[in-house]
Design a protein around this motif. Structure first.
Motif, PDB file in Angstrom:
ATOM      1  N   UNK A 225       0.826  -1.212   0.000  1.00  0.00           N
ATOM      2  CA  UNK A 225       0.000   0.000   0.000  1.00  0.00           C
ATOM      3  C   UNK A 225       0.858   1.260   0.000  1.00  0.00           C
TER       4      UNK A 225
ATOM      5  N   UNK B 156      -3.770   7.576  -2.770  1.00  0.00           N
ATOM      6  CA  UNK B 156      -4.853   7.635  -1.780  1.00  0.00           C
ATOM      7  C   UNK B 156      -5.902   6.571  -2.096  1.00  0.00           C
TER       8      UNK B 156
ATOM      9  N   UNK C  24      -4.622   3.096  -1.357  1.00  0.00           N
ATOM     10  CA  UNK C  24      -4.652   2.746   0.065  1.00  0.00           C
ATOM     11  C   UNK C  24      -6.068   2.488   0.553  1.00  0.00           C
ATOM     12  N   UNK C  25      -7.040   3.147  -0.078  1.00  0.00           N
ATOM     13  CA  UNK C  25      -8.416   2.875   0.324  1.00  0.00           C
ATOM     14  C   UNK C  25      -8.818   1.453  -0.028  1.00  0.00           C
TER      15      UNK C  25
ATOM     16  N   UNK D 290      -1.977  -3.013  12.136  1.00  0.00           N
ATOM     17  CA  UNK D 290      -0.578  -2.910  12.538  1.00  0.00           C
ATOM     18  C   UNK D 290      -0.270  -3.799  13.736  1.00  0.00           C
TER      19      UNK D 290
ATOM     20  N   UNK E 157      -3.521   0.659  17.135  1.00  0.00           N
ATOM     21  CA  UNK E 157      -3.391   2.113  17.150  1.00  0.00           C
ATOM     22  C   UNK E 157      -4.721   2.800  16.898  1.00  0.00           C
TER      23      UNK E 157
ATOM     24  N   UNK F  17      -7.375   5.643  17.096  1.00  0.00           N
ATOM     25  CA  UNK F  17      -7.196   7.084  17.261  1.00  0.00           C
ATOM     26  C   UNK F  17      -7.814   7.517  18.588  1.00  0.00           C
TER      27      UNK F  17
ATOM     28  N   UNK G   7     -13.871   6.303  10.429  1.00  0.00           N
ATOM     29  CA  UNK G   7     -12.857   7.285  10.017  1.00  0.00           C
ATOM     30  C   UNK G   7     -12.718   7.351   8.494  1.00  0.00           C
TER      31      UNK G   7
ATOM     32  N   UNK H 158     -13.384  10.671   6.122  1.00  0.00           N
ATOM     33  CA  UNK H 158     -12.446  11.355   5.227  1.00  0.00           C
ATOM     34  C   UNK H 158     -12.935  11.266   3.785  1.00  0.00           C
TER      35      UNK H 158
ATOM     36  N   UNK I  90      -0.359   6.406  14.788  1.00  0.00           N
ATOM     37  CA  UNK I  90      -1.549   7.169  14.430  1.00  0.00           C
ATOM     38  C   UNK I  90      -1.462   7.645  12.983  1.00  0.00           C
TER      39      UNK I  90
ATOM     40  N   UNK J  80       0.434   6.508  10.561  1.00  0.00           N
ATOM     41  CA  UNK J  80       0.424   5.400   9.600  1.00  0.00           C
ATOM     42  C   UNK J  80      -0.984   4.846   9.433  1.00  0.00           C
ATOM     43  N   UNK J  81      -1.694   4.686  10.560  1.00  0.00           N
ATOM     44  CA  UNK J  81      -3.038   4.132  10.473  1.00  0.00           C
ATOM     45  C   UNK J  81      -3.922   5.033   9.621  1.00  0.00           C
ATOM     46  N   UNK J  82      -3.797   6.331   9.832  1.00  0.00           N
ATOM     47  CA  UNK J  82      -4.643   7.259   9.091  1.00  0.00           C
ATOM     48  C   UNK J  82      -4.300   7.257   7.609  1.00  0.00           C
ATOM     49  N   UNK J  83      -3.011   7.304   7.303  1.00  0.00           N
ATOM     50  CA  UNK J  83      -2.592   7.309   5.900  1.00  0.00           C
ATOM     51  C   UNK J  83      -2.986   5.992   5.225  1.00  0.00           C
ATOM     52  N   UNK J  84      -2.856   4.883   5.972  1.00  0.00           N
ATOM     53  CA  UNK J  84      -3.199   3.584   5.391  1.00  0.00           C
ATOM     54  C   UNK J  84      -4.689   3.489   5.104  1.00  0.00           C
ATOM     55  N   UNK J  85      -5.490   4.306   5.762  1.00  0.00           N
ATOM     56  CA  UNK J  85      -6.928   4.306   5.489  1.00  0.00           C
ATOM     57  C   UNK J  85      -7.276   5.237   4.331  1.00  0.00           C
ATOM     58  N   UNK J  86      -6.262   5.803   3.723  1.00  0.00           N
ATOM     59  CA  UNK J  86      -6.511   6.636   2.550  1.00  0.00           C
ATOM     60  C   UNK J  86      -6.677   8.116   2.860  1.00  0.00           C
ATOM     61  N   UNK J  87      -6.219   8.544   4.030  1.00  0.00           N
ATOM     62  CA  UNK J  87      -6.300   9.966   4.346  1.00  0.00           C
ATOM     63  C   UNK J  87      -5.094  10.678   3.750  1.00  0.00           C
TER      64      UNK J  87
ATOM     65  N   UNK K  81      -4.762  13.880   7.880  1.00  0.00           N
ATOM     66  CA  UNK K  81      -4.189  13.135   8.995  1.00  0.00           C
ATOM     67  C   UNK K  81      -3.772  14.087  10.105  1.00  0.00           C
TER      68      UNK K  81
ATOM     69  N   UNK L  69      -6.245  13.736  13.207  1.00  0.00           N
ATOM     70  CA  UNK L  69      -5.673  12.769  14.138  1.00  0.00           C
ATOM     71  C   UNK L  69      -4.519  13.355  14.955  1.00  0.00           C
TER      72      UNK L  69
END
Lengths: 325, 288
Positions: A125, A155, A158-159, A165, A169, A171, A181, A185, B170, B172-179, B184, B188
């Motif tokens: 990704x 982007x 990654x979606x 992980x 983690x 938020x 989340x 976004x 935090x 990485x998790x956000x970016x990995x979700x496509x943010x 981010x 976050x």
């Protein structure tokens, strides 16, 4: 950002051969075994077998072809790498990985620490883009599309790939906000949709019954196992096609591990799962296919059962039986 | 073995005792200062202090109150915060999140650090040259700008430090979700660090609330209740300064009372912000 190179096939191979360790010098212990490759591993079966073919003169030849089991050729692939190399600055972490990830199956990446499993996972990704001085060569294809292509929107890529992980983690938000989340976004504001997705995802992650009464409290108040399942729910809520899991259970107790494993087992078919794990039993329990990596190379890749019961290579056998690594 | 164990235990007790002692020293000093202030000031704090303007010596009603100074300080600090906090926070976000590959980060960080150490009177002279001379008169804008100038590096550096403390997981998790990176940071990273960033901002406000020197050259001070920042602007600190310089006992008592009011204002602001944050859920986050 990351510099991406797309060398032609010739260039890539020439470089690989030039940098390959010479026989007799400082070879890692696995190399001698690899030299006597199992005869079963014939290259080019159905034109699908991605064995890394030595292309040059015998003196330069490096016997690095991984043992890829024939069963993989029959699978449909969603992700594939072609001679993928990754450098952290001057250090090369992946030495030309060629493998294909079957769609709708659970594929486990195993190998000792530092063998490049996580690096490979994070390449799928393009999360390594966040790290400075990372340079990649070769290709990774997702649904046939080169993910390093300029036209690819990282982007959107990654979606389509959820990630879980090693360290859970969540938020610092409410449980609900964590789960939705990805939708937030994406601009989703309709309360009804958010609530629905939240419930559906939490149910998929087998967490709904435990948290349905406290969706609006902070996610940080949950136990470690719940947090990790929340992270899985959060990844699922985005409706990805691939789920990348980087040692998702390494920080969990056996009961929580059991729950997460059941979950992974339940997700097969619906998602393509790639899971990195240090726990051999876990790989054996949850995965359909297992890839054994060592020192930045793919060593053996095949159905989990074969890898654990009847591996083609001695090195794989030593590792899965716990004699090294 | 027995002897060694007693020795080690003794050492541990000694260290513990020293920690207690020095904590007591610090708290004692703080208690002495505030106790001294309260004992001198409390008798002079009355309603007139908040409702009356200062009255010159000899006139009826001498010495009057500090109303214009209290109001003026609040207005000027609010203006300084409106300028200083956004600029400081954005600079801090830049330093923490965007600057790693930029040549600009080093100089910006260095200048911010130097700026923190600049004597405040120098800031006053700068404000005088840049905003008083061109505008032709001492004014409240210049005072607010001088205070903001002191706030910016403080806010920027604390924001940077606090954002860097946010775990990489935090991001990485956000970016990995496509943010995207910006999302981010906004959704976050900054919320995760918000509690500690607010603490930094409160410290910066407390710091400028006590500044006198930069205001002497910029806002100058005024004996009237002022609402137009284009004119010389009153402030509590400058009024305390002038009152303390006067030879009359009433004036110096008013100065003590003014200091007490200043302390109380900062204290009330801090408590209010903290309670508001806790009520909105940020307190719990900051605690973790």
């Amino acid at each position: 950002m990351v510099k991406t190179e797309h060398p032609t096939a010739e260039r890539g191979h020439a470089r690989a051969n030039r940098e390959a360790p010479q026989p007799g010098t400082s070879l890692p212990p696995i190399q001698p075994v690899l030299r006597s490759l199992n005869p079963d591993i014939a290259p080019g079966r159905n034109g699908q077998n991605p064995v890394h073919l030595p292309t040059t003169t015998p003196t330069e030849q490096s016997p690095q072809g991984p043992a890829i089991h024939a069963e993989l050729a029959a699978e449909q692939h969603v992700l594939s790498t072609e001679d993928f190399k990754l450098h952290y600055g001057k250090h090369r972490a992946l030495h030309g990985i060629t493998m294909q990830i079957p769609a709708g199956k659970v594929t486990a990446l195993i190998g000792p620490s530092g063998c490049g499993k996580s690096t490979l996972l994070r390449s799928f990704n393009r999360l390594n883009d966040l790290i400075e001085n990372v340079r990649v060569e070769g290709r990774i294809r997702f649904q046939g599309q080169d993910i390093h292509d300029r036209k690819v929107d990282v982007i959107r890529l990654r979606k389509k790939m959820g990630m879980v992980f090693q360290k859970s983690n969540p938020f610092p938000m409410s449980i609900l906000e964590n789960v939705v989340y990805a939708l937030r976004i994406g601009g989703e504001r309709r309360r009804r949709v958010l609530d629905e997705v939240c419930e559906k995802s939490l149910r998929s992650a087998a967490l709904w019954d435990e948290v349905k009464d406290r969706l609006h409290t902070s996610a940080l108040g949950m136990s470690g196992g719940q947090q990790q399942r929340l992270c899985i729910a959060r990844a699922i809520a985005a409706e990805p096609e691939v789920l990348l899991m980087d040692e998702p259970c390494s920080a969990l107790d056996p009961i929580a591990t059991g729950k997460v494993e059941e979950l992974i087992y339940a997700l097969r078919g619906k998602y393509t799962v790639v899971i990195v794990t240090h726990n051999m039993q876990q790989a054996a329990r949850v995965s359909d296919y297992t890839a054994f990596m060592y020192m930045g190379r793919l060593v053996e890749y095949g159905p989990t059962n074969s890898i654990f019961v009847n591996p083609h290579l001695k090195e794989t056998e030593s590792y899965v039986t716990g004699r090294f690594g | 073995m027995q002897i060694a164990s007693v020795y080690i235990r003794g050492k541990s007790h000694l260290m513990f005792g020293l920690c207690i002692l020095f904590t007591a020293v610090i708290l004692g000093l703080l208690g002495m200062v505030s106790g001294y202030l309260i004992s001198l000031g409390y008798k002079s704090v009355d309603l007139a202090l908040f409702t009356q303007l200062p009255v010159p010596a000899g006139a009826a009603g001498f010495p009057g109150g500090l109303q214009n100074g209290i109001v003026g300080s609040i207005i000027m600090i609010a203006m300084a915060s409106l300028i200083g906090i956004p600029i400081g926070m954005l600079a801090g976000i830049y330093l923490a999140e965007y600057s790693s590959r930029s040549w600009l980060a080093g100089p910006v960080r260095f200048i911010a650090d130097v700026q923190t150490g600049v004597p405040s009177i120098v800031v006053g002279i700068l404000g005088y040259e840049l905003l008083v001379v061109p505008l032709g008169s001492y004014n409240g804008w210049a005072g607010a700008a001088a205070l903001a100038f002191i706030m910016i590096p403080l806010v920027a550096r604390t924001t940077e430090e606090m954002l860097l403390l946010v775990p990489r997981g935090y991001r990485e998790a956000s970016v990995a979700l496509g943010a995207t990176k910006a999302r981010t940071i906004l959704r976050v990273v900054v919320p995760a660090a918000f509690g500690s960033v607010i603490t930094g901002i409160m410290l910066a406000i407390a710091r400028v609330a006590g500044e006198t020197a930069p205001l002497l050259f910029t806002a100058l001070g005024s004996r009237f209740l002022e609402s137009n920042p284009s004119r010389p602007f009153p402030s509590l600190t400058v009024q305390i300064y002038h009152a303390a310089m006067e030879p009359y006992k009433e004036e110096s008592r008013k100065a003590w009372a003014g200091i007490l009011v200043l302390l109380a204002l900062i204290f009330v602001l801090n408590v209010t912000v903290r309670l508001t944050m806790r009520a909105s859920g940020y307190g719990a986050r900051a605690a973790r």
